[in-house]
Design a protein around this motif. Structure first.
Motif, PDB file in Angstrom:
ATOM      1  N   GLN A 172      -9.186  18.191  19.542  1.00 52.62           N
ATOM      2  CA  GLN A 172      -9.714  17.741  18.255  1.00 52.62           C
ATOM      3  C   GLN A 172     -11.040  17.004  18.392  1.00 52.62           C
ATOM      4  OE1 GLN A 172      -7.838  17.775  14.738  1.00 52.62           O
ATOM      5  NE2 GLN A 172      -7.817  19.656  15.884  1.00 52.62           N
ATOM      6  N   LEU A 214       7.714  30.962  16.794  1.00 55.12           N
ATOM      7  CA  LEU A 214       6.563  30.078  16.579  1.00 55.12           C
ATOM      8  C   LEU A 214       6.934  28.603  16.745  1.00 55.12           C
ATOM      9  CD1 LEU A 214       4.399  31.628  13.726  1.00 55.12           C
ATOM     10  CD2 LEU A 214       4.601  32.242  16.120  1.00 55.12           C
ATOM     11  N   LYS A 215       8.219  28.333  16.886  1.00 52.52           N
ATOM     12  CA  LYS A 215       8.624  26.924  17.039  1.00 52.52           C
ATOM     13  C   LYS A 215       8.022  26.293  18.301  1.00 52.52           C
ATOM     14  CE  LYS A 215      13.073  27.393  19.529  1.00 52.52           C
ATOM     15  NZ  LYS A 215      12.598  28.423  20.433  1.00 52.52           N
ATOM     16  N   ASP A 216       7.715  27.126  19.277  1.00 52.29           N
ATOM     17  CA  ASP A 216       7.179  26.578  20.530  1.00 52.29           C
ATOM     18  C   ASP A 216       5.660  26.487  20.558  1.00 52.29           C
ATOM     19  OD1 ASP A 216       9.655  26.134  21.702  1.00 52.29           O
ATOM     20  OD2 ASP A 216       9.828  28.264  22.240  1.00 52.29           O
ATOM     21  N   ILE A 217       5.038  26.894  19.471  1.00 50.53           N
ATOM     22  CA  ILE A 217       3.572  26.802  19.422  1.00 50.53           C
ATOM     23  C   ILE A 217       3.195  25.454  18.820  1.00 50.53           C
ATOM     24  CG2 ILE A 217       1.490  27.806  18.427  1.00 50.53           C
ATOM     25  CD1 ILE A 217       2.832  30.505  18.623  1.00 50.53           C
ATOM     26  N   ARG A 218       2.151  24.883  19.368  1.00 48.77           N
ATOM     27  CA  ARG A 218       1.749  23.546  18.910  1.00 48.77           C
ATOM     28  C   ARG A 218       0.709  23.641  17.799  1.00 48.77           C
ATOM     29  NH1 ARG A 218      -0.322  20.494  23.975  1.00 48.77           N
ATOM     30  NH2 ARG A 218      -1.650  22.344  24.010  1.00 48.77           N
ATOM     31  N   MET A 219       0.903  22.865  16.776  1.00 46.48           N
ATOM     32  CA  MET A 219      -0.113  22.795  15.731  1.00 46.48           C
ATOM     33  C   MET A 219      -1.165  21.786  16.163  1.00 46.48           C
ATOM     34  SD  MET A 219       1.041  20.269  12.687  1.00 46.48           S
ATOM     35  CE  MET A 219      -0.649  20.095  12.228  1.00 46.48           C
ATOM     36  N   VAL A 220      -2.409  22.057  15.833  1.00 44.31           N
ATOM     37  CA  VAL A 220      -3.464  21.132  16.258  1.00 44.31           C
ATOM     38  C   VAL A 220      -4.140  20.410  15.104  1.00 44.31           C
ATOM     39  CG1 VAL A 220      -3.947  22.361  18.389  1.00 44.31           C
ATOM     40  CG2 VAL A 220      -5.246  22.925  16.355  1.00 44.31           C
ATOM     41  N   ARG A 221      -3.968  20.936  13.887  1.00 41.58           N
ATOM     42  CA  ARG A 221      -4.719  20.305  12.808  1.00 41.58           C
ATOM     43  C   ARG A 221      -4.165  20.737  11.478  1.00 41.58           C
ATOM     44  NH1 ARG A 221      -8.973  21.896  14.719  1.00 41.58           N
ATOM     45  NH2 ARG A 221      -9.327  23.749  13.457  1.00 41.58           N
ATOM     46  N   SER A 265      -5.255  31.574  17.153  1.00 39.67           N
ATOM     47  CA  SER A 265      -4.500  30.510  16.477  1.00 39.67           C
ATOM     48  C   SER A 265      -3.792  31.074  15.249  1.00 39.67           C
ATOM     49  CB  SER A 265      -5.444  29.387  16.063  1.00 39.67           C
ATOM     50  OG  SER A 265      -6.529  29.904  15.329  1.00 39.67           O
ATOM     51  N   ARG A 324      -8.497  14.601  11.374  1.00 38.50           N
ATOM     52  CA  ARG A 324      -7.326  15.140  10.682  1.00 38.50           C
ATOM     53  C   ARG A 324      -6.111  15.072  11.571  1.00 38.50           C
ATOM     54  NH1 ARG A 324     -11.162  19.502   8.094  1.00 38.50           N
ATOM     55  NH2 ARG A 324     -11.137  18.662   5.997  1.00 38.50           N
ATOM     56  N   PRO A 325      -4.945  14.903  10.942  1.00 37.55           N
ATOM     57  CA  PRO A 325      -3.742  14.902  11.758  1.00 37.55           C
ATOM     58  C   PRO A 325      -3.455  16.318  12.272  1.00 37.55           C
ATOM     59  CG  PRO A 325      -3.234  14.520   9.407  1.00 37.55           C
ATOM     60  CD  PRO A 325      -4.705  14.713   9.508  1.00 37.55           C
ATOM     61  N   PRO A 326      -2.693  16.438  13.352  1.00 41.17           N
ATOM     62  CA  PRO A 326      -2.166  15.357  14.195  1.00 41.17           C
ATOM     63  C   PRO A 326      -3.166  14.949  15.271  1.00 41.17           C
ATOM     64  CG  PRO A 326      -1.322  17.452  14.951  1.00 41.17           C
ATOM     65  CD  PRO A 326      -2.224  17.766  13.792  1.00 41.17           C
ATOM     66  N   PRO A 361      -1.542  17.644  19.643  1.00 35.76           N
ATOM     67  CA  PRO A 361      -0.829  18.841  19.209  1.00 35.76           C
ATOM     68  C   PRO A 361       0.680  18.623  19.271  1.00 35.76           C
ATOM     69  CG  PRO A 361      -2.541  19.412  20.781  1.00 35.76           C
ATOM     70  CD  PRO A 361      -2.445  17.915  20.771  1.00 35.76           C
ATOM     71  N   ILE A 362       1.383  19.184  18.314  1.00 34.97           N
ATOM     72  CA  ILE A 362       2.832  19.020  18.298  1.00 34.97           C
ATOM     73  C   ILE A 362       3.464  20.362  17.986  1.00 34.97           C
ATOM     74  CG2 ILE A 362       2.733  18.207  15.881  1.00 34.97           C
ATOM     75  CD1 ILE A 362       5.268  16.528  16.619  1.00 34.97           C
ATOM     76  N   LYS A 363       4.563  20.656  18.673  1.00 31.94           N
ATOM     77  CA  LYS A 363       5.228  21.930  18.456  1.00 31.94           C
ATOM     78  C   LYS A 363       5.783  21.989  17.046  1.00 31.94           C
ATOM     79  CE  LYS A 363       6.603  23.156  23.115  1.00 31.94           C
ATOM     80  NZ  LYS A 363       7.717  23.307  24.060  1.00 31.94           N
ATOM     81  N   LEU A 364       5.644  23.159  16.433  1.00 29.54           N
ATOM     82  CA  LEU A 364       6.175  23.332  15.082  1.00 29.54           C
ATOM     83  C   LEU A 364       7.679  23.056  15.084  1.00 29.54           C
ATOM     84  CD1 LEU A 364       4.238  26.516  13.940  1.00 29.54           C
ATOM     85  CD2 LEU A 364       3.972  24.193  13.063  1.00 29.54           C
ATOM     86  N   GLY A 365       8.349  23.443  16.174  1.00 25.04           N
ATOM     87  CA  GLY A 365       9.798  23.247  16.250  1.00 25.04           C
ATOM     88  C   GLY A 365      10.179  21.777  16.191  1.00 25.04           C
ATOM     89  N   LEU A 392      -2.133  24.513   7.849  1.00 26.50           N
ATOM     90  CA  LEU A 392      -2.187  23.995   9.220  1.00 26.50           C
ATOM     91  C   LEU A 392      -2.635  25.104  10.143  1.00 26.50           C
ATOM     92  CD1 LEU A 392       0.300  24.989  11.252  1.00 26.50           C
ATOM     93  CD2 LEU A 392       1.642  23.443   9.827  1.00 26.50           C
TER      94      LEU A 392
END
Lengths: 359, 382, 254
Positions: free
Chosen positions: C207, B296-303, B259, C236-238, C241-245, B230
């Protein structure tokens, strides 16, 4: 008390043309206007006019008064112009009372040509008195006469020719026009005006109505609602648009107070958006010697107003004994021009209205 | 449209492009790369693109060291108009178990003997290098400041551009449908765009290498396993090195772009060439990442995406010729390390084809090691 | 349609667009006047008599394509600004479109602007070849734009904002410019996915929601492919964007 052959009330396109033709027929004319310059609404019309060469087609509205005033100079011995003069009343003995600046003046003419034009209609909705809500005429005056921008963004209510044209002029003035609405399912003005706006990127939204204006000290936003084909509100379709100016261009209504005062027979004609005087082909009302021309006789274009003015001037003079040597051919030409201008599909309503009012 | 070539390379990833470049540099004319989609569309473009010299076998240490040294000057050597974005932020490989502590200390001795500047550090020292880590979760760590990360697309492009300048032809969106063998010798390659007669075929097909081999009747002991990754939104630079754990199954690095890219393996991942994504990966990845790197919990994953590890029995590449089919060369089975070995792959495979002596001895990575049962066991893999 | 949208439809346009053979001969007027209104300056100003005499002032103009030489006198005299000149012989790939333009400031000759369609939508980059504003045009300047030939009947307005300038940001997330994308297309990257990987265009938090279509348009322009034939990138998902937490360890976690 001033005595003269003919008083023309209103110095717009109809009134100026009436004065020219009355004077060119040999009558002494007094042309009155409440503004400090001649031209009426023409002085704000920065767009090119329609019609044919005889009505100054493809000349910009603002340039037409100059052309007419120049023509008027040929007859300056017969024409007196009185500006900043508001007619207060017309009395049973045919006397007009006038306020000019601080003066109070009376005039006794033999004939009267009323060319007072029209006033804007204004829709009713809550908060429609908030600063920032203007009539289209006021917006044009601010922009095109004084060079003042009415605001940063404008929402236009009304998609007749005026609504479309003023929207275009607003864009020319660098104002963002957020949209143009009208109640019916189609805009009312000419397609070319609409196309012009569309390619500039202004949304035209038929089938909408303003139901509310919002703002604390001035307009901040408006609420619109969608209308069905029958102009009925569709509940639940309300939405808000932020804008600092709302420009109202929901039509004009003939300004006939003076005709009522004189006892002219008036009829409500839907196609002319209000009460207009019953008249004959020569534009003489039911009160002998009182003629009409232009929007006061029924809302139309400036082109026909000018022709009507010429016809009324010619015929009013003739009535008083000043017969233009070319009276017959001129009259025929004017009638033909009017016929032509009104003969197409956009003249449908006008022809219907005329059928009800011309005796 | 039929044509001929002196060498046909199947696969437009880092390996294929590096082999083509090296061949062309040595004067081989008429090299063609056939790529089913576009450059880097397979495993190369899907990988984490990290490179480390911290290995547990001498072979891998040497291969990796060669690659790192190449990457350090890749922009200049390949005369690339862009930037391969090589960032040497190091690899911080944490020891979470006593067994790992012992293994790392042993590895480091080997690495240092080969000139690799790795060192064993305490949790506190590790914390100084990656301030946002939870050092209480670890017993110690191995750190090599010279390890790093690249942009796989640009790195492959750099090789490809250089190869094309030297006369290599790249056929994109071209699929190999068969390989013709005559009398035990390679004769040509059939594609959906026409036939290419050639005496030499290089199998650099990544996750599809075993399928290509079957076209010449060679059954490779390989399978492809899905691995997922990810990427997050870009944030200010905060993490220099790759953060990695073998036992805890994580690698996580911040790219120069800002990223974070992170991945993990899972023995239950499918082996059917699928490259779809799963939510299970996402949840486990987030959990492991936050456990060691809480902020890193506050960082958003994008893909998220997936790629294929082309797994060999000893998790080592297979380089070189195949005895039974003359002119058929292998460059596959990287087991997840094909990108970082790209430069060395290019050199040694081109040498094999030309019959030159290897710059780095890689005979132990030849195909016949499986017949002989001489497997190399690499202890340090994710 | 015209009467509710203000935009003429294909059928409307068919009646005013000259045949291909005529367009291949040189400049000609396209009179987009579809409504019978009392107005005739186009006819009265046409010195060559190419517009048929109006029997009725409400007539729609009828242009004799063979007499019209695209002189553009009618353009600035049409009160509806409904007349354009199209010259498809301008160059091998470009057509010249002359447009009445009454906004200030005027475009500068030689500069690049954006060609807009009849609905005000940006369509292409266009070079301002000429700005004609002599006195007889009475404040209706005529702007000559060089546009891709296939857009000669599409571009009918312009915006001074050069939307399609090389420096325009096409991918706002990753700050990729249109120029970079064009360069990649020139280099042979002909799919969204390839461009995405090498440039990061579309890899950011959105995206590719905003840029993908734009890239497709650029590819279509460069390759001549139809936009409907161009492959989209991998979704591709998501989606957001979504926080890892938030996904840490699955749904029970919250």
């Amino acid at each position: 008390m001033i005595k003269t052959d003919i008083v023309v009330i209103g110095g717009g396109p109809a009134g100026i043309c009436a004065a020219i033709n009355a004077a060119s027929s040999g009558a002494k004319v007094l042309l009155l206007d409440r503004d400090s310059q001649l031209g009426g609404q023409l002085i704000k019309q920065t767009h090119m006019f329609f019609g044919s060469q005889k009505q100054h087609a493809s000349v910009r509205g603002i340039d037409i008064p100059g052309i007419l005033v120049k023509e008027m100079e040929e007859y300056k011995d017969n024409i007196q112009i009185m500006l900043d003069a508001t007619v207060l009343g017309i009395y049973e003995d045919g006397v007009l009372t006038i306020e000019k600046n601080d003066d109070y003046i009376k005039i006794k003419p033999k004939g009267i040509i009323v060319a007072t034009g029209a006033s804007e209609k204004f829709p009713a909705f809550p908060n429609n008195d908030l600063p920032g809500i203007y009539g289209a005429g006021a917006v044009q005056t601010l922009m095109n006469v004084y060079g003042v921008s009415p605001g940063k963004s404008v929402f236009m209510v009304g998609a007749g020719n005026i609504g479309l044209i003023v929207s275009y002029q607003l864009v020319q003035a660098g104002v963002e026009v957020k949209g143009v609405i009208c109640r019916g399912p189609r805009y009312g003005g000419y397609a070319v005006h609409a196309s012009k706006l569309k390619r500039i990127g202004v949304p035209i939204m038929p089938g909408h109505r303003v139901i509310h204006a919002h703002g604390k000290d001035k307009l901040e936003r408006i609420t619109l609602i969608k209308l069905d084909e029958n102009k009925k509100e569709i509940s639940g379709t309300e939405f808000d648009i932020e804008t600092d100016v709302l420009c109202i261009s929901t039509g004009l209504t003939p300004l006939g107070e003076l005709l009522w005062q004189m006892g002219c027979e008036m009829k409500f004609i839907r196609e002319f958006s209000g009460h207009v005087p019953v008249r004959n082909e020569e534009l003489e009302t039911t009160v002998p010697g009182v003629f009409v021309a232009g929007d006061v006789a029924g809302i139309e274009e400036a082109s026909s107003a000018m022709v009507e003015g010429r016809l009324a001037g010619l015929c009013c003079a003739k009535k008083l004994g000043f017969t233009n040597p070319e009276y017959s051919s001129l009259k025929e030409d004017y009638l033909q021009q009017l016929h032509d201008l009104r003969s197409g599909p956009v003249g449908d309503g006008i022809r219907k209205g005329l059928a009800k009012i011309v005796v | 449209m039929n044509k001929s070539a002196s060498v046909v390379i199947i696969g437009g990833g880092i390996s294929g492009c590096a082999i083509a470049y090296n061949l062309a540099k040595k004067g081989v004319k008429d090299v063609i790369i056939i790529e089913k989609e576009y450059l880097s569309s397979g495993a190369t473009g899907r990988c984490g693109a990290g490179i480390r010299m911290q290995w547990g076998t001498e072979m891998n240490c040497r291969l990796a060291k060669y690659s790192v040294e190449f990457f350090e000057t890749a922009n200049e050597v390949l005369e690339y108009a862009g930037d391969v974005e090589f960032k040497q932020g190091g690899y911080l490989i944490i020891a979470a178990t006593e067994k790992e502590v012992a293994q790392f200390q042993k590895n480091i001795k080997l690495q240092n003997s080969l000139g690799i500047p790795s060192r064993y550090i305490t949790p506190q020292e590790a914390k100084e290098i990656v301030p946002h880590m939870d050092e209480t979760q670890i017993l110690g760590a191995a750190f090599n400041p010279k390890d790093g990360h690249l942009n796989p697309f640009h790195t492959t492009q750099a090789y490809a551009d250089a190869a094309v300048r030297l006369g290599v032809e790249i056929m994109k969106y071209t699929e190999v449908t068969g390989i013709k063998v005559e009398n035990g010798k390679i004769a040509g390659v059939q594609t959906d765009k026409g036939y290419i007669s050639t005496p030499v075929v290089v199998n650099a097909a990544g996750g599809h290498a075993q399928i290509i081999s079957e076209m010449v009747g060679v059954k490779l002991p390989l399978y492809s396993e899905r691995h997922q990754i990810l990427v997050t939104e870009a944030v200010e630079p905060m993490q220099g090195p790759m953060f990695m754990s073998f036992s805890q199954n994580i690698y996580c690095q911040q790219t120069p772009h800002g990223s974070f890219i992170m991945g993990r393996g899972d023995p239950t991942e499918p082996r059917d060439l699928r490259v779809t994504s799963s939510w299970e990966f996402l949840e486990e990845m987030a959990k492991t990442c936050i456990r060691f790197l809480p902020p890193l919990k506050d960082i958003r994953m994008v893909r998220q995406w997936a790629g294929l590890y082309n797994m060999s029995p000893d998790a080592q590449p297979i380089y070189g010729p195949v005895k039974d089919v003359e002119g058929f060369f292998l460059a596959c089975g990287y087991s997840g390390h094909g990108f970082m070995f790209g430069p060395v792959t290019g050199v040694v495979v081109s040498e094999s084809i030309l019959g030159e002596e290897h710059t780095i001895p890689v005979d132990a990575l030849s195909y016949d090691r499986f017949e002989k049962g001489e497997l190399i066991l690499e202890p340090s893999v994710v | 349609m015209l009467k509710s949208t203000g935009i003429p439809n294909e059928k409307d346009l068919e009646s005013v667009i000259p045949p291909k053979e005529r367009l291949a001969k040189g400049p000609v007027a396209i009179i987009e006047c579809f409504e019978k209104i009392p107005c005739n300056p186009c006819y009265t100003h046409c010195a060559r008599g190419a517009i048929k005499e109006f029997e009725d002032i409400n007539d729609r103009p009828q242009l004799n394509y063979d007499i019209c030489n695209g002189c553009s006198i009618c353009v600035s005299h049409c009160p509806g600004l409904a007349i354009f000149i199209v010259d498809e012989t301008y160059s091998d790939t470009e057509a010249l479109v002359k447009i009445p333009y009454e906004l200030l400031p005027l475009p500068v000759e030689g500069s690049f602007v954006t060609g807009m369609d009849r609905g005000g939508k940006p369509i292409c980059r266009a070079k301002v070849v000429k700005v004609q504003n002599p006195k007889f045009q009475d404040k209706t300047p005529i702007i000559s734009l060089a546009v891709p030939k296939e857009l000669s009947m599409v571009v009918r307005f312009l915006s001074l904002e050069d939307y399609y300038s090389d420096s325009t940001i096409i991918c706002r997330c990753e700050e990729v410019t249109l120029g970079e994308v064009r360069e990649l297309i020139r280099k042979g990257y002909k799919t969204v996915e390839e461009i995405k990987r090498i440039s990061r265009c579309g890899m950011g938090p959105c995206q590719g929601r905003t840029c993908q279509q734009l890239i497709m348009e650029e590819i279509a322009k460069a390759t001549g492919e139809r936009i409907e034939d161009i492959k989209v990138h991998n979704y591709r998902p998501p989606i957001l964007p979504i926080k890892l937490g938030r996904i840490n360890g699955g749904e029970k976690n919250e």
